[in-house]
Write a protein that holds these residues in place. Sequence first.
Motif, PDB file in Angstrom:
ATOM      1  N   ALA A 158       0.850  -1.197   0.000  1.00  0.00           N
ATOM      2  CA  ALA A 158       0.000   0.000   0.000  1.00  0.00           C
ATOM      3  C   ALA A 158       0.885   1.247   0.000  1.00  0.00           C
ATOM      4  CB  ALA A 158      -0.914  -0.014   1.224  1.00  0.00           C
ATOM      5  N   TRP A 175      -6.303  -2.793   1.216  1.00  0.00           N
ATOM      6  CA  TRP A 175      -6.664  -2.747  -0.204  1.00  0.00           C
ATOM      7  C   TRP A 175      -7.971  -1.981  -0.402  1.00  0.00           C
ATOM      8  CZ3 TRP A 175      -5.066  -2.710  -4.883  1.00  0.00           C
ATOM      9  CH2 TRP A 175      -5.904  -3.024  -5.948  1.00  0.00           C
ATOM     10  N   ASN A 206      -5.421   5.799  -4.938  1.00  0.00           N
ATOM     11  CA  ASN A 206      -4.076   5.680  -5.525  1.00  0.00           C
ATOM     12  C   ASN A 206      -4.085   4.723  -6.714  1.00  0.00           C
ATOM     13  OD1 ASN A 206      -2.957   7.432  -3.685  1.00  0.00           O
ATOM     14  ND2 ASN A 206      -2.486   5.826  -2.206  1.00  0.00           N
ATOM     15  N   THR A 234      -6.046   3.866  -0.646  1.00  0.00           N
ATOM     16  CA  THR A 234      -5.452   2.914  -1.596  1.00  0.00           C
ATOM     17  C   THR A 234      -6.270   2.869  -2.872  1.00  0.00           C
ATOM     18  OG1 THR A 234      -4.707   1.624   0.292  1.00  0.00           O
ATOM     19  CG2 THR A 234      -4.644   0.531  -1.852  1.00  0.00           C
TER      20      THR A 234
END
Length: 431
Positions: A91, A128, A136, A133
Amino acid sequence: MTGSRRLNVVVGISGGIAAYKAVNVVRALVLEGHDVHVIATDAALRFVGKPTLEAISRNPVNSDLYEGVAQVRHVSIGQAADLIVIAPATANTLAKLAHGLADDLLGNTVLASTAPIVVAPAMHTEMWGNPATRANVALLRTRGITIVGPASGRLTGEDVGAGRMSEPDDIVRAALAAVDGAGADSAAVPAASTPGAPDADVTAPSSGDLAGFRVLISAGGTREPLDPVRFLGNRSSGRQGVALAAAAFERGASVTLLAAHLEVPVPEGVAVVHVQTAAELEEAARDHAQRSDLVIMAAAVADYRPAGVAEQKIKKETAGDRVTLELVRNPDILATIAAERRDGRVVVGFAAETAADEDELVRVGRAKLERKGCDYLVLNRVGWSLGFAAEDNAVVVVQRGGDIVMEASGSKATVAHRILDAVHPALLPRA
Ligand code: C5P
């Protein structure tokens, strides 16, 4: 095609437990005849030793930004690369990549390179699924970076969920495909085209038009227990809902699947919540809907459940020759979610009808759409030999007000993409 061309491949390894599997990524690339240069972060070297990586890659392993400064290695390695594969990508690494941070050799190499980049995330399910995350990953996707996986399955501890690094062979296959496609569009290798995603034969659009959106999909059929071994169920296999989840994920969405007994695997990269009964589905759906931009209720939900669940197995010796089941109505989850939705959330329902023809299907569908109060209703005809468990599907989509906005037939993956195309205009644009 990469064909027999020997590629200069940089394999970046970041610091997660899946780093041990990266050894097999390196090995597979070397065995395919490529020149492999490993860049391991300091954290990665806590999980796997430099000698192992050097022996397998047959090249020195790079990790220190301040070694060999005279050769300006942080630039030269990136410039020489035909392909960069980062596996596992933690991550933290995803966050650094998304924001262009270059505080280590890997970050510098990535910034100095124009090669296709293929990233195999690995982390715990919650990490996740974390919005940071997800954002991103969506950002990386829009830049044409190929995201492979992660898969769902056993994680480091006892838990099971999305976040497991994809298998090395799958990563290598996706990575080499990214080089093949790089001339045209390196984003043309969607993460979910990795094995495990259904209907991989269908070419998904790579536009990422759902990047930044949170999509909630229910799939499968609920099971209402009668006693500890029996239930009332239905024939839904979950194929269409799962295909929708895979399609939404391929298009960049953060996808949660509410899985009510599926006969097909959950696509890689999709977060899954398993439910059994309509009541469990209702609880999970109402909870997750709060955080979703698009809710698609594709599950076949039992309209009724047994009024009581027997503690012990019902025995014919005591129940006799004729048994009467008393059933009570289940709540209409779709109608509840539609009624509770805030501005901007789009709610889509499904209606499988045993209609005689399409006219009857649309007539029944329009009335149902009105009753349920959702934005779109996806209609399909079902019968003894039609609909459930089939590989193909044929649907008509009606929108609020009753207009038909789309008709499609084909594989469930094709139909899934057409449904997403049809409902996409109703989503609020992302900033
Ligand atoms: O009323 P019918 O079962 O035909 O409606 C189908 C649609 O309503 C599907 O989207 C299904 O997921 C949803 N549904 C629901 N709760 C129920 C029954 C159906 O959300 N109890």
